[in-house]
Design a protein around this motif. Structure first.
Motif, PDB file in Angstrom:
ATOM      1  N   THR A  91     -12.015   1.226   1.052  1.00 54.72           N
ATOM      2  CA  THR A  91     -11.375   0.276   0.137  1.00 54.72           C
ATOM      3  C   THR A  91      -9.868   0.457   0.121  1.00 54.72           C
ATOM      4  O   THR A  91      -9.107  -0.516   0.143  1.00 54.72           O
ATOM      5  CB  THR A  91     -11.948   0.444  -1.283  1.00 54.72           C
ATOM      6  N   ILE A  92      -9.414   1.697   0.092  1.00 57.07           N
ATOM      7  CA  ILE A  92      -7.967   1.969   0.105  1.00 57.07           C
ATOM      8  C   ILE A  92      -7.343   1.516   1.415  1.00 57.07           C
ATOM      9  O   ILE A  92      -6.294   0.854   1.427  1.00 57.07           O
ATOM     10  CB  ILE A  92      -7.715   3.475  -0.119  1.00 57.07           C
ATOM     11  N   LEU A  93      -8.000   1.844   2.529  1.00 55.37           N
ATOM     12  CA  LEU A  93      -7.449   1.491   3.842  1.00 55.37           C
ATOM     13  C   LEU A  93      -7.451  -0.019   4.073  1.00 55.37           C
ATOM     14  O   LEU A  93      -6.686  -0.511   4.902  1.00 55.37           O
ATOM     15  CB  LEU A  93      -8.250   2.183   4.945  1.00 55.37           C
ATOM     16  N   THR A  99      -1.796  -5.868   1.035  1.00 54.82           N
ATOM     17  CA  THR A  99      -0.776  -6.216   0.043  1.00 54.82           C
ATOM     18  C   THR A  99       0.592  -6.428   0.686  1.00 54.82           C
ATOM     19  O   THR A  99       1.528  -6.860   0.005  1.00 54.82           O
ATOM     20  CB  THR A  99      -0.669  -5.104  -1.020  1.00 54.82           C
ATOM     21  N   LYS A 100       0.708  -6.130   1.977  1.00 56.01           N
ATOM     22  CA  LYS A 100       1.987  -6.255   2.668  1.00 56.01           C
ATOM     23  C   LYS A 100       2.114  -7.639   3.290  1.00 56.01           C
ATOM     24  O   LYS A 100       1.304  -8.049   4.119  1.00 56.01           O
ATOM     25  CB  LYS A 100       2.105  -5.179   3.761  1.00 56.01           C
ATOM     26  N   MET A 156      -8.305  -3.436  -6.440  1.00 53.94           N
ATOM     27  CA  MET A 156      -7.353  -2.421  -5.977  1.00 53.94           C
ATOM     28  C   MET A 156      -6.085  -3.065  -5.428  1.00 53.94           C
ATOM     29  O   MET A 156      -4.971  -2.550  -5.639  1.00 53.94           O
ATOM     30  CB  MET A 156      -8.008  -1.526  -4.927  1.00 53.94           C
ATOM     31  N   MET A 157      -6.220  -4.171  -4.715  1.00 51.39           N
ATOM     32  CA  MET A 157      -5.039  -4.882  -4.223  1.00 51.39           C
ATOM     33  C   MET A 157      -4.152  -5.320  -5.383  1.00 51.39           C
ATOM     34  O   MET A 157      -2.921  -5.191  -5.322  1.00 51.39           O
ATOM     35  CB  MET A 157      -5.473  -6.100  -3.401  1.00 51.39           C
ATOM     36  N   SER A 158      -4.762  -5.852  -6.431  1.00 54.31           N
ATOM     37  CA  SER A 158      -3.987  -6.299  -7.600  1.00 54.31           C
ATOM     38  C   SER A 158      -3.264  -5.125  -8.244  1.00 54.31           C
ATOM     39  O   SER A 158      -2.120  -5.252  -8.689  1.00 54.31           O
ATOM     40  CB  SER A 158      -4.916  -6.977  -8.609  1.00 54.31           C
ATOM     41  N   GLY A 284      -7.714   1.207 -15.663  1.00 47.78           N
ATOM     42  CA  GLY A 284      -7.981   0.957 -14.242  1.00 47.78           C
ATOM     43  C   GLY A 284      -8.311  -0.473 -13.926  1.00 47.78           C
ATOM     44  O   GLY A 284      -7.927  -0.980 -12.876  1.00 47.78           O
ATOM     45  N   THR A 285      -9.014  -1.158 -14.802  1.00 50.17           N
ATOM     46  CA  THR A 285      -9.417  -2.528 -14.529  1.00 50.17           C
ATOM     47  C   THR A 285      -8.428  -3.559 -15.021  1.00 50.17           C
ATOM     48  O   THR A 285      -8.283  -4.623 -14.434  1.00 50.17           O
ATOM     49  CB  THR A 285     -10.797  -2.815 -15.133  1.00 50.17           C
ATOM     50  N   MET A 286      -7.720  -3.273 -16.113  1.00 49.94           N
ATOM     51  CA  MET A 286      -6.834  -4.280 -16.702  1.00 49.94           C
ATOM     52  C   MET A 286      -5.430  -4.275 -16.082  1.00 49.94           C
ATOM     53  O   MET A 286      -4.841  -5.321 -15.917  1.00 49.94           O
ATOM     54  CB  MET A 286      -6.729  -4.051 -18.217  1.00 49.94           C
ATOM     55  N   LEU A 287      -4.906  -3.082 -15.749  1.00 46.14           N
ATOM     56  CA  LEU A 287      -3.565  -3.054 -15.178  1.00 46.14           C
ATOM     57  C   LEU A 287      -3.503  -3.822 -13.862  1.00 46.14           C
ATOM     58  O   LEU A 287      -2.516  -4.479 -13.557  1.00 46.14           O
ATOM     59  CB  LEU A 287      -3.113  -1.608 -14.961  1.00 46.14           C
ATOM     60  N   GLY A 288      -4.577  -3.729 -13.084  1.00 50.82           N
ATOM     61  CA  GLY A 288      -4.582  -4.427 -11.816  1.00 50.82           C
ATOM     62  C   GLY A 288      -4.655  -5.923 -11.957  1.00 50.82           C
ATOM     63  O   GLY A 288      -4.362  -6.659 -11.013  1.00 50.82           O
TER      64      GLY A 288
END
Length: 292
Positions: A91-93, A99-100, A156-158, A284-288
């Motif tokens: 997921t991170i990779l 996002t770029k 995670m992207m958000s 974790g869920t709202m900031l994104g």
């Protein structure tokens, strides 16, 4: 004054509604706990509700004598940890490069990934693919098909987008590499979303049942949920004669009590983990979801 009273009324109604919902959610769990701790005669009479009657722990004693339960528990722990680590890595990779804006074909790749949220091959093609890859009766049959969730990747992207771009630019000026920026800046700032999504992945795998039912036939590789399914199915095969013999015993152990004890045994480990990580949920869920 009227506005203040209206606010108090709304708060009172809100608390009352939340309390009722909490009771409705807890009632089935309390009923299962009561069944696991009640005597067979009380269960047969139908007097067990949310409080145990005729308290006994014989169902747990009988269940804990089954070595296969502990084998399934150990296998499920290893499976869940491995699955969670690999899923977070994938997921991170996937999320960070997408996002770029400079990534060529970024929109096409993102649309292609999101498309899988709405369309799938189905159970039969999935089984044929797993069989063709010789993954049946292996732990990897329960890991590889669900190695990444597009929905969690988007979350995670958000979150990554909410991190100030100036931090990455400053790191680039200092000579940090792409991997260095990710490991030393992005991930340390993303602990809330990392912990939250890790727990989501872990809970999903811990409660996973259908894929193990399709792909696993070796009892040594039964996850805990599949083992629980076997217990439930075996208890349903108890005939009327066996039920009558149980009713003649002084303190019988009914299949319902044994099933309830097995359910509690399967949910306790994941319930223990929840309170330690709950503080990260909202962050974790709202900031994104907040885009600057």
């Amino acid at each position: 004054m009227k506005q203040k009273n209206a606010g108090r009324l709304f708060e009172s109604l809100n608390i009352t509604l939340l309390f009722i919902l909490a009771v409705l959610c807890l009632a089935p769990l309390l009923h299962i706990v009561s069944l696991s701790l009640s005597s067979g005669t009380e269960i047969t009479s139908g007097r067990v509700t949310i409080f145990p009657r005729g308290f006994n722990i014989e169902s747990y004693q009988q269940m804990l004598q089954d070595v296969s339960m502990f084998r399934s528990l150990l296998f499920t722990v290893v499976l869940t940890v491995t699955f969670t680590v690999l899923c977070m890595l994938m997921t991170i990779l996937a999320a960070y490069p997408l996002t770029k804006k400079g990534l060529k074909g970024r929109k096409f790749i993102l649309y292609f990934i999101v498309l899988t949220m709405y369309f799938g091959g189905g159970v039969i093609p999935d089984y044929m693919l797993t069989k063709g890859l010789h993954l049946l009766n292996s732990m990897w049959a329960l890991i590889l098909p669900g190695l990444i969730s597009p929905f969690y990747m988007i979350i995670m992207m958000s979150f990554f987008r909410s991190i100030p771009q100036g931090l990455e630019e400053a790191a680039e000026i200092d000579g940090a590499s792409f991997n260095g920026i990710l490991m030393r800046i992005i991930l340390p700032l993303s602990v809330p979303v990392l912990v939250t999504l890790s727990l989501f992945y872990a809970v999903g795998r811990w409660n996973g049942f259908s894929d193990s039912l399709y792909y696993i036939t070796d009892p040594k590789l039964y996850p805990l949920q599949l083992k629980l399914y076997q217990i439930v199915m075996n208890s349903m095969l108890v005939g009327q004669d066996a039920a009558e013999r149980l009713s003649q015993l002084e303190n019988p152990i009914l299949p319902e009590s044994l099933k309830a004890a097995s359910i509690i045994f399967s949910i306790v480990p994941i319930v223990i983990v929840y309170p330690w990580l709950q503080k990260y949920f909202v962050t974790g869920t709202m900031l994104g979801s907040v885009k600057e």
